[in-house]
Design a protein around this motif. Structure first.
Motif, PDB file in Angstrom:
ATOM      1  N   LYS A  21       0.831  -1.201   0.000  1.00 20.31           N
ATOM      2  CA  LYS A  21       0.000   0.000   0.000  1.00 20.31           C
ATOM      3  C   LYS A  21       0.870   1.257   0.000  1.00 20.31           C
ATOM      4  CE  LYS A  21      -3.830  -2.268   2.318  1.00 20.31           C
ATOM      5  NZ  LYS A  21      -4.713  -2.295   3.484  1.00 20.31           N
ATOM      6  N   MET A  22       2.181   1.086  -0.150  1.00 14.73           N
ATOM      7  CA  MET A  22       3.115   2.220  -0.140  1.00 14.73           C
ATOM      8  C   MET A  22       3.016   3.017  -1.437  1.00 14.73           C
ATOM      9  SD  MET A  22       6.655   0.695   1.443  1.00 14.73           S
ATOM     10  CE  MET A  22       6.559  -1.073   1.208  1.00 14.73           C
ATOM     11  N   SER A  23       3.552   4.219  -1.401  1.00 11.54           N
ATOM     12  CA  SER A  23       3.648   5.040  -2.606  1.00 11.54           C
ATOM     13  C   SER A  23       4.661   4.398  -3.554  1.00 11.54           C
ATOM     14  CB  SER A  23       4.124   6.451  -2.245  1.00 11.54           C
ATOM     15  OG  SER A  23       5.486   6.415  -1.825  1.00 11.54           O
ATOM     16  N   THR A 106      11.403 -13.331 -10.578  1.00 12.93           N
ATOM     17  CA  THR A 106      11.742 -14.303 -11.613  1.00 12.93           C
ATOM     18  C   THR A 106      13.262 -14.269 -11.738  1.00 12.93           C
ATOM     19  OG1 THR A 106      11.688 -12.765 -13.486  1.00 12.93           O
ATOM     20  CG2 THR A 106       9.574 -13.775 -12.837  1.00 12.93           C
ATOM     21  N   ARG A 107      13.809 -15.021 -12.643  1.00 12.73           N
ATOM     22  CA  ARG A 107      15.271 -15.001 -12.822  1.00 12.73           C
ATOM     23  C   ARG A 107      15.758 -13.651 -13.344  1.00 12.73           C
ATOM     24  NH1 ARG A 107      16.603 -20.847 -15.528  1.00 12.73           N
ATOM     25  NH2 ARG A 107      16.415 -22.037 -13.603  1.00 12.73           N
ATOM     26  N   ASN A 108      14.876 -12.912 -14.029  1.00 12.06           N
ATOM     27  CA  ASN A 108      15.301 -11.688 -14.704  1.00 12.06           C
ATOM     28  C   ASN A 108      14.709 -10.402 -14.163  1.00 12.06           C
ATOM     29  OD1 ASN A 108      16.783 -13.225 -16.633  1.00 12.06           O
ATOM     30  ND2 ASN A 108      14.845 -13.726 -17.599  1.00 12.06           N
ATOM     31  N   SER A 109      13.658 -10.491 -13.357  1.00 15.48           N
ATOM     32  CA  SER A 109      12.949  -9.284 -12.922  1.00 15.48           C
ATOM     33  C   SER A 109      12.336  -9.465 -11.543  1.00 15.48           C
ATOM     34  CB  SER A 109      11.802  -8.947 -13.886  1.00 15.48           C
ATOM     35  OG  SER A 109      12.269  -8.678 -15.172  1.00 15.48           O
ATOM     36  N   ILE A 110      12.078  -8.337 -10.920  1.00 20.88           N
ATOM     37  CA  ILE A 110      11.307  -8.305  -9.678  1.00 20.88           C
ATOM     38  C   ILE A 110      10.034  -7.526  -9.979  1.00 20.88           C
ATOM     39  CG2 ILE A 110      11.239  -7.588  -7.254  1.00 20.88           C
ATOM     40  CD1 ILE A 110      13.421  -9.726  -8.009  1.00 20.88           C
ATOM     41  N   TYR A 111       8.906  -8.167  -9.768  1.00 21.62           N
ATOM     42  CA  TYR A 111       7.611  -7.516  -9.941  1.00 21.62           C
ATOM     43  C   TYR A 111       7.135  -7.068  -8.574  1.00 21.62           C
ATOM     44  CZ  TYR A 111       7.768  -9.362 -14.621  1.00 21.62           C
ATOM     45  OH  TYR A 111       8.160  -9.643 -15.909  1.00 21.62           O
ATOM     46  N   VAL A 112       6.886  -5.776  -8.455  1.00 20.49           N
ATOM     47  CA  VAL A 112       6.454  -5.171  -7.204  1.00 20.49           C
ATOM     48  C   VAL A 112       4.930  -5.023  -7.288  1.00 20.49           C
ATOM     49  CG1 VAL A 112       6.722  -3.204  -5.671  1.00 20.49           C
ATOM     50  CG2 VAL A 112       8.664  -3.950  -7.086  1.00 20.49           C
ATOM     51  N   LEU A 113       4.221  -5.729  -6.416  1.00 31.78           N
ATOM     52  CA  LEU A 113       2.765  -5.807  -6.483  1.00 31.78           C
ATOM     53  C   LEU A 113       2.126  -4.737  -5.617  1.00 31.78           C
ATOM     54  CD1 LEU A 113       2.470  -9.683  -6.112  1.00 31.78           C
ATOM     55  CD2 LEU A 113       3.014  -8.333  -8.157  1.00 31.78           C
ATOM     56  N   LEU A 114       1.310  -3.898  -6.224  1.00 35.00           N
ATOM     57  CA  LEU A 114       0.594  -2.848  -5.505  1.00 35.00           C
ATOM     58  C   LEU A 114      -0.878  -3.216  -5.386  1.00 35.00           C
ATOM     59  CD1 LEU A 114       1.914   0.488  -7.082  1.00 35.00           C
ATOM     60  CD2 LEU A 114       2.681  -0.633  -4.986  1.00 35.00           C
TER      61      LEU A 114
END
Length: 131
Positions: A21-23, A106-114
């Motif tokens: 819930k962060m900006s 994933t091996r190539n990326s970080i998905y930041v879930l909002l």
């Protein structure tokens, strides 16, 4: 694709989860504390798809350093490497970890879930049909 968004696989059934819930600025800083060098992609309206696999398939996936899970997001908010345009959808490659309730790696990326999202099981065929 629009039909699939309204039915079955990408519908709102499944386990309801809540991402950060962060900006945007604060969530990027928090993600950097865990992942120093990986590219970050911030998404909303997301669903984690747990692939239904056999025990033998699961063992092979884990031996390769992954987990049988994927991320689909209806809306990209920010992508550091500009691979995805804001507002577009994205489906990840196979995940490696899901940490802190809002970091899908994933091996190539970080998905930041909002914000709110869901988690559900699906066949590999259905997951790969999301292209």
């Amino acid at each position: 694709m629009e039909r699939g968004l309204k039915n079955g696989l990408l519908g709102e059934e499944g386990i309801a989860l809540v991402g950060s819930k962060m900006s945007l600025e604060d969530v990027l800083l928090a993600a950097r504390e865990h992942y120093k060098w990986m590219p970050l992609c911030v998404v909303e309206e997301w669903i984690i798809l747990d692939a239904i696999v056999t025990d033998a398939e699961r063992a092979k996936i884990i031996a390769a350093g992954c987990q049988p899970m994927f991320l689909f997001a209806h809306k990209v908010v920010h992508d550091e490497q500009r691979r995805f345009e804001p507002g577009h959808w994205v489906r990840s490659s196979m995940g490696t970890t899901f940490n802190e309730g809002f970091l899908f790696a994933t091996r190539n990326s970080i998905y930041v879930l909002l914000g709110p999202g869901h988690r559900k099981s699906s066949s590999i065929e259905a997951i790969f049909s999301l292209f």
